[in-house]
Design an enzyme around this catalytic site. Structure first.
Site, PDB file in Angstrom:
ATOM      1  N   PHE A  26      -1.216  15.898   4.661  1.00  0.00           N
ATOM      2  CA  PHE A  26      -1.535  15.334   3.349  1.00  0.00           C
ATOM      3  C   PHE A  26      -0.293  15.400   2.462  1.00  0.00           C
ATOM      4  CE2 PHE A  26      -3.532  14.661  -0.726  1.00  0.00           C
ATOM      5  CZ  PHE A  26      -4.488  13.708  -0.406  1.00  0.00           C
ATOM      6  N   ARG A  85       1.077  12.198  -8.931  1.00  0.00           N
ATOM      7  CA  ARG A  85       1.599  10.854  -8.631  1.00  0.00           C
ATOM      8  C   ARG A  85       3.013  10.668  -9.170  1.00  0.00           C
ATOM      9  NH1 ARG A  85      -2.631   7.582  -6.837  1.00  0.00           N
ATOM     10  NH2 ARG A  85      -4.675   7.890  -7.781  1.00  0.00           N
ATOM     11  N   GLU A  87       0.854  -1.201   0.000  1.00  0.00           N
ATOM     12  CA  GLU A  87       0.000   0.000   0.000  1.00  0.00           C
ATOM     13  C   GLU A  87       0.886   1.246   0.000  1.00  0.00           C
ATOM     14  OE1 GLU A  87      -2.462   1.521  -0.764  1.00  0.00           O
ATOM     15  OE2 GLU A  87      -4.063   1.320   0.723  1.00  0.00           O
ATOM     16  N   ASP A  88       0.356   2.355  -0.502  1.00  0.00           N
ATOM     17  CA  ASP A  88       1.133   3.599  -0.450  1.00  0.00           C
ATOM     18  C   ASP A  88       1.104   4.215   0.950  1.00  0.00           C
ATOM     19  OD1 ASP A  88      -1.564   4.320  -0.616  1.00  0.00           O
ATOM     20  OD2 ASP A  88      -1.271   5.878  -2.122  1.00  0.00           O
ATOM     21  N   ASP A 100      -3.421   4.746   6.542  1.00  0.00           N
ATOM     22  CA  ASP A 100      -3.981   5.967   7.143  1.00  0.00           C
ATOM     23  C   ASP A 100      -4.978   5.548   8.231  1.00  0.00           C
ATOM     24  OD1 ASP A 100      -4.434   8.735   7.359  1.00  0.00           O
ATOM     25  OD2 ASP A 100      -5.965   8.731   5.816  1.00  0.00           O
TER      26      ASP A 100
HETATM   27  P1  IMP Z   1      -7.079   4.223   4.742  1.00  0.00           P
HETATM   28  O1  IMP Z   1      -5.916   3.606   5.458  1.00  0.00           O
HETATM   29  O2  IMP Z   1      -8.169   3.266   4.424  1.00  0.00           O
HETATM   30  O3  IMP Z   1      -7.577   5.438   5.460  1.00  0.00           O
HETATM   31  O4  IMP Z   1      -6.687   4.768   3.321  1.00  0.00           O
HETATM   32  C1  IMP Z   1      -5.460   4.784   2.800  1.00  0.00           C
HETATM   33  C2  IMP Z   1      -5.562   5.450   1.447  1.00  0.00           C
HETATM   34  O5  IMP Z   1      -5.968   6.807   1.557  1.00  0.00           O
HETATM   35  C3  IMP Z   1      -4.219   5.484   0.814  1.00  0.00           C
HETATM   36  O6  IMP Z   1      -3.984   4.332   0.068  1.00  0.00           O
HETATM   37  C4  IMP Z   1      -4.307   6.704  -0.049  1.00  0.00           C
HETATM   38  O7  IMP Z   1      -4.863   6.372  -1.304  1.00  0.00           O
HETATM   39  C5  IMP Z   1      -5.248   7.618   0.663  1.00  0.00           C
HETATM   40  N1  IMP Z   1      -4.514   8.637   1.419  1.00  0.00           N
HETATM   41  C6  IMP Z   1      -4.445   8.771   2.751  1.00  0.00           C
HETATM   42  N2  IMP Z   1      -3.671   9.807   3.098  1.00  0.00           N
HETATM   43  C7  IMP Z   1      -3.211  10.333   1.941  1.00  0.00           C
HETATM   44  C8  IMP Z   1      -2.319  11.423   1.634  1.00  0.00           C
HETATM   45  O8  IMP Z   1      -1.772  12.127   2.510  1.00  0.00           O
HETATM   46  N3  IMP Z   1      -2.086  11.641   0.319  1.00  0.00           N
HETATM   47  C9  IMP Z   1      -2.636  10.913  -0.676  1.00  0.00           C
HETATM   48  N4  IMP Z   1      -3.460   9.886  -0.438  1.00  0.00           N
HETATM   49  C10 IMP Z   1      -3.752   9.593   0.863  1.00  0.00           C
END
Ligand code: IMP
Length: 192
Positions: free
Chosen positions: A164, A177, A111-112, A115
């Site tokens: 962010f 990206r 995953e990137d 969060d």
């Molecule tokens: P979560 O863990 O389900 O809240 O979501 C993770 C996803 O939210 C990541 O894979 C990103 O696509 C997106 N995301 C969360 N924070 C950021 C950020 O700071 N920049 C860009 N995308 C983000």
């Protein structure tokens, strides 16, 4: 070394040049190599299947796969994303499933950003139903303080504060990206 971006004509997506660099491409490359070395040691003699979460993880996965010395293959899944909003609705929907069965395989979900954890909790549950031999999680960035559900990554390139970010696969409304460095996106432009 960082790089310049050509200013966009769209005022919504200004040049990233003045945006603060959180991690340079060299810092990222060093951490990805360290994770690749660790994974190579831990999976010595085995094959690894990397499953990337589109689209954000595509660039991290392609670097990580090349930093891993053991035999590896990769696949991708896609889930519904935040779009332009910073706050998740909490609902995660699978848009693209894996192409091949993962039963009996050593899987690493890539995953990137970890969060709130909603995306990876959902995907982990889904993958476990397919009975992989093992399942681990690799993430480029970890925003631990934003977590809503209990989930941790096994491999983390960087811990970051609740800001962010863009670049290295991560977007703001599908833009930025391609930036080689990871930058802080100005709060006043994030629109939340
Ligand atoms: P979560 O863990 O389900 O809240 O979501 C993770 C996803 O939210 C990541 O894979 C990103 O696509 C997106 N995301 C969360 N924070 C950021 C950020 O700071 N920049 C860009 N995308 C983000």
């Amino acid at each position: 070394m960082s790089s310049s971006t050509t200013p966009s004509n769209d005022a919504q997506f200004p040049s990233a040049d003045p945006m603060e660099i959180l991690f340079t491409r060299q810092q990222i490359a060093d951490r990805v190599q360290a994770l690749g070395d660790q994974i190579s040691r831990e999976y010595a003699g085995q094959s690894v299947l990397l499953i990337g979460v589109l689209k954000g993880a595509a660039i991290f996965l392609s670097d990580l796969a090349r930093a891993i010395k053991v035999d590896n293959s990769f696949d991708f899944v896609a889930v519904s994303s935040y779009g332009r909003a910073r706050v998740s609705s909490g609902a995660v929907k699978l848009i693209k499933d894996i192409d091949n069965p993962i039963e009996g395989k050593h899987v690493i979900l890539v995953e990137d950003i970890l969060d709130t954890g909603l995306t990876l909790s959902y995907l982990r549950g889904l993958m476990l139903q397919h009975k992989p031999a093992s399942l681990k999680i690799a993430t480029c960035l970890d925003k631990a303080e934003r977590r809503l559900v209990p989930i941790e990554a096994d491999y983390v390139a960087f811990q970051i504060p609740n800001r962010f970010v863009i670049g290295y696969g991560m977007d703001y409304a599908e833009h930025y990206r391609n930036l080689p460095d990871i930058r802080l996106f100005p709060e006043e432009l994030a629109g939340h």
